[in-house]
Design an enzyme around this catalytic site. Structure first.
Site, PDB file in Angstrom:
ATOM      1  CB  SER A  97       3.748  -0.572   0.992  1.00 42.76           C
ATOM      2  OG  SER A  97       2.419  -0.494   1.413  1.00 42.76           O
ATOM      3  CE1 TYR A 138       3.035  -6.138  -1.089  1.00 40.62           C
ATOM      4  CE2 TYR A 138       1.702  -4.877   0.459  1.00 40.62           C
ATOM      5  CZ  TYR A 138       2.489  -4.930  -0.674  1.00 40.62           C
ATOM      6  OH  TYR A 138       2.741  -3.785  -1.376  1.00 40.62           O
ATOM      7  CE  LYS A 176       6.262  -4.252  -1.455  1.00 44.77           C
ATOM      8  NZ  LYS A 176       7.099  -4.234  -2.643  1.00 44.77           N
TER       9      LYS A 176
HETATM   10  P1  NAD Z   1       1.739  -5.161 -10.190  1.00 46.99           P
HETATM   11  O1  NAD Z   1       1.422  -6.534  -9.723  1.00 46.99           O
HETATM   12  O2  NAD Z   1       0.891  -4.549 -11.232  1.00 46.99           O
HETATM   13  O3  NAD Z   1       3.276  -5.086 -10.670  1.00 46.99           O
HETATM   14  C1  NAD Z   1       4.267  -5.906 -10.121  1.00 46.99           C
HETATM   15  C2  NAD Z   1       4.962  -6.600 -11.282  1.00 46.99           C
HETATM   16  O4  NAD Z   1       5.992  -7.441 -10.756  1.00 46.99           O
HETATM   17  C3  NAD Z   1       4.031  -7.470 -12.107  1.00 46.99           C
HETATM   18  O5  NAD Z   1       4.142  -7.107 -13.464  1.00 46.99           O
HETATM   19  C4  NAD Z   1       4.552  -8.891 -11.858  1.00 46.99           C
HETATM   20  O6  NAD Z   1       4.386  -9.707 -12.997  1.00 46.99           O
HETATM   21  C5  NAD Z   1       5.993  -8.635 -11.514  1.00 46.99           C
HETATM   22  N1  NAD Z   1       6.654  -9.648 -10.675  1.00 46.99           N
HETATM   23  C6  NAD Z   1       6.242 -10.191  -9.503  1.00 46.99           C
HETATM   24  N2  NAD Z   1       7.147 -11.058  -9.041  1.00 46.99           N
HETATM   25  C7  NAD Z   1       8.163 -11.069  -9.942  1.00 46.99           C
HETATM   26  C8  NAD Z   1       9.397 -11.761 -10.023  1.00 46.99           C
HETATM   27  N3  NAD Z   1       9.777 -12.665  -9.102  1.00 46.99           N
HETATM   28  N4  NAD Z   1      10.209 -11.525 -11.091  1.00 46.99           N
HETATM   29  C9  NAD Z   1       9.834 -10.634 -12.053  1.00 46.99           C
HETATM   30  N5  NAD Z   1       8.693  -9.960 -12.022  1.00 46.99           N
HETATM   31  C10 NAD Z   1       7.854 -10.167 -10.975  1.00 46.99           C
HETATM   32  O7  NAD Z   1       1.758  -4.228  -8.883  1.00 46.99           O
HETATM   33  P2  NAD Z   1       1.892  -2.645  -8.756  1.00 46.99           P
HETATM   34  O8  NAD Z   1       0.623  -2.148  -8.164  1.00 46.99           O
HETATM   35  O9  NAD Z   1       2.412  -2.072 -10.000  1.00 46.99           O
HETATM   36  O10 NAD Z   1       2.986  -2.576  -7.611  1.00 46.99           O
HETATM   37  C11 NAD Z   1       4.366  -2.403  -7.893  1.00 46.99           C
HETATM   38  C12 NAD Z   1       5.127  -2.474  -6.592  1.00 46.99           C
HETATM   39  O11 NAD Z   1       4.617  -1.484  -5.696  1.00 46.99           O
HETATM   40  C13 NAD Z   1       4.962  -3.814  -5.863  1.00 46.99           C
HETATM   41  O12 NAD Z   1       6.189  -4.146  -5.265  1.00 46.99           O
HETATM   42  C14 NAD Z   1       3.924  -3.499  -4.804  1.00 46.99           C
HETATM   43  O13 NAD Z   1       4.059  -4.343  -3.680  1.00 46.99           O
HETATM   44  C15 NAD Z   1       4.260  -2.067  -4.466  1.00 46.99           C
HETATM   45  N6  NAD Z   1       3.115  -1.321  -3.898  1.00 46.99           N
HETATM   46  C16 NAD Z   1       1.925  -1.304  -4.564  1.00 46.99           C
HETATM   47  C17 NAD Z   1       0.841  -0.615  -4.003  1.00 46.99           C
HETATM   48  C18 NAD Z   1      -0.486  -0.613  -4.695  1.00 46.99           C
HETATM   49  O14 NAD Z   1      -1.504  -0.331  -4.035  1.00 46.99           O
HETATM   50  N7  NAD Z   1      -0.574  -0.872  -5.997  1.00 46.99           N
HETATM   51  C19 NAD Z   1       0.988   0.048  -2.776  1.00 46.99           C
HETATM   52  C20 NAD Z   1       2.217   0.036  -2.149  1.00 46.99           C
HETATM   53  C21 NAD Z   1       3.296  -0.666  -2.723  1.00 46.99           C
HETATM   54  N1  UFG Z   2     -12.700  -1.395   0.336  1.00 46.94           N
HETATM   55  C1  UFG Z   2     -14.067  -1.664   0.279  1.00 46.94           C
HETATM   56  N2  UFG Z   2     -14.505  -2.563  -0.653  1.00 46.94           N
HETATM   57  C2  UFG Z   2     -13.652  -3.201  -1.515  1.00 46.94           C
HETATM   58  C3  UFG Z   2     -12.266  -2.906  -1.450  1.00 46.94           C
HETATM   59  C4  UFG Z   2     -11.815  -2.006  -0.511  1.00 46.94           C
HETATM   60  O1  UFG Z   2     -14.853  -1.110   1.035  1.00 46.94           O
HETATM   61  O2  UFG Z   2     -14.120  -4.003  -2.345  1.00 46.94           O
HETATM   62  C5  UFG Z   2     -12.213  -0.396   1.321  1.00 46.94           C
HETATM   63  C6  UFG Z   2     -11.238  -0.956   2.333  1.00 46.94           C
HETATM   64  O3  UFG Z   2     -11.917  -1.521   3.425  1.00 46.94           O
HETATM   65  C7  UFG Z   2     -10.414   0.294   2.681  1.00 46.94           C
HETATM   66  C8  UFG Z   2     -10.415   1.101   1.385  1.00 46.94           C
HETATM   67  O4  UFG Z   2     -11.506   0.599   0.618  1.00 46.94           O
HETATM   68  O5  UFG Z   2     -11.096   1.047   3.675  1.00 46.94           O
HETATM   69  C9  UFG Z   2      -9.126   0.942   0.581  1.00 46.94           C
HETATM   70  O6  UFG Z   2      -8.868  -0.438   0.366  1.00 46.94           O
HETATM   71  P1  UFG Z   2      -7.763  -0.937  -0.688  1.00 46.94           P
HETATM   72  O7  UFG Z   2      -7.810  -2.429  -0.677  1.00 46.94           O
HETATM   73  O8  UFG Z   2      -7.964  -0.256  -1.986  1.00 46.94           O
HETATM   74  O9  UFG Z   2      -6.407  -0.384  -0.074  1.00 46.94           O
HETATM   75  P2  UFG Z   2      -5.685  -0.680   1.324  1.00 46.94           P
HETATM   76  O10 UFG Z   2      -5.499   0.626   1.999  1.00 46.94           O
HETATM   77  O11 UFG Z   2      -6.361  -1.746   2.072  1.00 46.94           O
HETATM   78  O12 UFG Z   2      -4.296  -1.302   0.859  1.00 46.94           O
HETATM   79  C10 UFG Z   2      -3.517  -0.744  -0.213  1.00 46.94           C
HETATM   80  C11 UFG Z   2      -2.713  -1.859  -0.865  1.00 46.94           C
HETATM   81  C12 UFG Z   2      -1.660  -2.365   0.080  1.00 46.94           C
HETATM   82  C13 UFG Z   2      -0.829  -1.218   0.558  1.00 46.94           C
HETATM   83  C14 UFG Z   2      -1.696  -0.156   1.189  1.00 46.94           C
HETATM   84  C15 UFG Z   2      -0.876   1.023   1.595  1.00 46.94           C
HETATM   85  O13 UFG Z   2      -3.564  -2.940  -1.214  1.00 46.94           O
HETATM   86  O14 UFG Z   2      -0.833  -3.241  -0.610  1.00 46.94           O
HETATM   87  O15 UFG Z   2      -2.686   0.262   0.260  1.00 46.94           O
HETATM   88  O16 UFG Z   2      -0.098   1.455   0.554  1.00 46.94           O
HETATM   89  F1  UFG Z   2       0.045  -1.675   1.474  1.00 46.94           F
END
Ligand code: NAD
Ligand code: UFG
Length: 340
Positions: free
Chosen positions: A126, A151, A155
């Site tokens: 991330s 979190y 990572k």
């Molecule tokens: P998500 O929660 O939709 O998917 C993650 C999946 O992992 C879920 O289906 C959950 O049930 C499963 N899981 C969690 N712990 C587990 C375990 N111990 N064993 C088996 N399954 C498990 O999230 P996502 O948005 O699809 O994210 C996927 C990956 O990308 C995550 O590692 C997340 O941290 C990373 N990531 C997400 C974002 C974002 O904004 N969505 C940004 C950066 C990184």
């Molecule tokens: N925001 C609002 N209102 C809300 C939610 C978010 O104003 O209800 C704003 C936040 O303050 C930020 C922007 O929208 O300025 C984006 O917020 P997100 O929560 O959608 O995303 P972040 O950038 O905070 O974080 C996300 C994931 C993290 C990841 C990061 C970088 O949640 O897990 O992107 O990949 F690490």
């Protein structure tokens, strides 16, 4: 057939990546404990991917279950490790649970890979590993590790574990994909982001306001040093992100060692830009109110995406309008997610 194990493959990014890989001819095995996803996504992945998925309900921290999974699946050639908990405020409240799950799953997975001679791994990292960046756009050479929550640190530590494993085994090939802000949905509207409870992230919240599940959006902070005072992020379409995984897998097939690669568009959009674009795409007005900043939030974050182009031949193709349109299609067709 080349078979890929997707840990956490029932989740938001994993489900879109599964479809992309199946369309590219890969066989897909999904291992997920469904802690943040639902089984109903599997038939939809199969419908879009045009072939069967082998689904295992497995906790990736459970050594015995993971060993059974690998023993039962000798065709696994590579792994994409999505499984993890991802809610930032929850990780501040429950850091040990986050370390136990996210680091436990990483170590358990890599030990099983070692025992079974699986050498190729793509990891969901991330942009959070960069913490509050000194400059933007953020390139992969920027300092990492300055995360402000458990979190983000989980990572960063997972990245360190993978780098150390590569130093110890010259046959290993790992790509650390540092995602920026994934949003959007498959253009069919059949799969998309399906958060449990109140969404933490901007787009799912906006989409739930648009569909009438929430009254209004709270815009967290309008006094940031940005053009309109609201936070700026690099939003990337989830299907572009999925393609990035396919490219990263191909890269691991031809290279050894460990590479960190940003997946972003290189363009920043503010919260108000997103609200405006979502209203345009959906034709629905999004009522909002300014609220205090969220603790730990940064002002601006967007990627330098050049390394992904140079190493993977990948760049984002979809714009913010596509992202909002596809989110809206998914949300309006499935107002209550997969339970509809
Ligand atoms: P998500 O929660 O939709 O998917 C993650 C999946 O992992 C879920 O289906 C959950 O049930 C499963 N899981 C969690 N712990 C587990 C375990 N111990 N064993 C088996 N399954 C498990 O999230 P996502 O948005 O699809 O994210 C996927 C990956 O990308 C995550 O590692 C997340 O941290 C990373 N990531 C997400 C974002 C974002 O904004 N969505 C940004 C950066 C990184
Ligand atoms: N925001 C609002 N209102 C809300 C939610 C978010 O104003 O209800 C704003 C936040 O303050 C930020 C922007 O929208 O300025 C984006 O917020 P997100 O929560 O959608 O995303 P972040 O950038 O905070 O974080 C996300 C994931 C993290 C990841 C990061 C970088 O949640 O897990 O992107 O990949 F690490």
């Amino acid at each position: 057939m080349n078979t890929v194990l997707l840990t956490g493959g029932a989740g938001y990014i994993g489900s879109h990546t599964a479809v992309c890989l199946m369309r590219c001819g890969y066989g897909v095995i999904i291992a997920d404990n469904l802690i943040n996803s639902v089984r109903e996504v599997i038939p939809r992945i199969e419908e879009l991917g045009g072939r069967a998925v082998r689904f295992h309900e497995v906790d990736m921290c459970d050594e015995r279950a993971v060993e059974e999974l690998f023993s039962a699946s000798p065709d696994i050639g590579s792994v994409i490790h999505f499984a993890g908990l991802k809610c930032v405020p929850e990780s501040v409240r429950e850091p040990l649970r986050y370390y136990q799950n996210n680091l436990g799953a990483t170590v358990t997975l890599m030990q099983a890979m070692q025992r079974h001679g699986v050498k190729r791994l793509v990891f969901s990292s991330s942009a959070t590993v960069y913490g509050d960046p000194e400059t933007v756009p953020i390139s992969e050479t920027a300092p990492v590790g300055g995360c402000t929550n458990a979190y983000g640190r989980s990572k960063y530590i997972s990245e360190c574990i993978m780098q150390d494993a590569c130093k110890a085994d010259a046959e290993l090939s790992v790509v650390l994909l540092r995602y920026f802000n994934p949003i959007g949905a498959d253009e069919s509207g059949r799969i998309g982001e399906n958060p449990f409870g109140v969404p933490n992230n901007l787009l799912p919240y906006v989409a739930q306001v648009a569909v009438g599940r929430r009254e209004k959006l709270f815009v967290n902070g309008n006094d940031y040093p940005t053009p309109d005072g609201t936070g700026v992020r690099d939003y990337i379409h989830v299907t572009d992100l999925a393609r990035g995984h396919e490219r990263a897998l191909r890269y691991t097939e031809a290279h050894k060692g460990c590479e960190a690669i940003n997946l972003g568009t290189g363009k920043g959009a503010s919260v108000l830009d997103v609200v405006r674009e979502f209203s345009n795409a959906s034709g629905v007005d999004i009522p909002f109110e300014f609220a205090p900043r969220r603790p730990g939030d940064i002002a601006v974050c967007y990627a330098d995406p050049r390394k992904a182009w140079e190493l993977l031949g990948w760049k984002a193709e979809k714009d913010l309008h596509d992202m909002c349109l596809d989110t809206w299609r998914w949300q309006s067709a499935n107002p209550n997610g997969y339970t509809d």
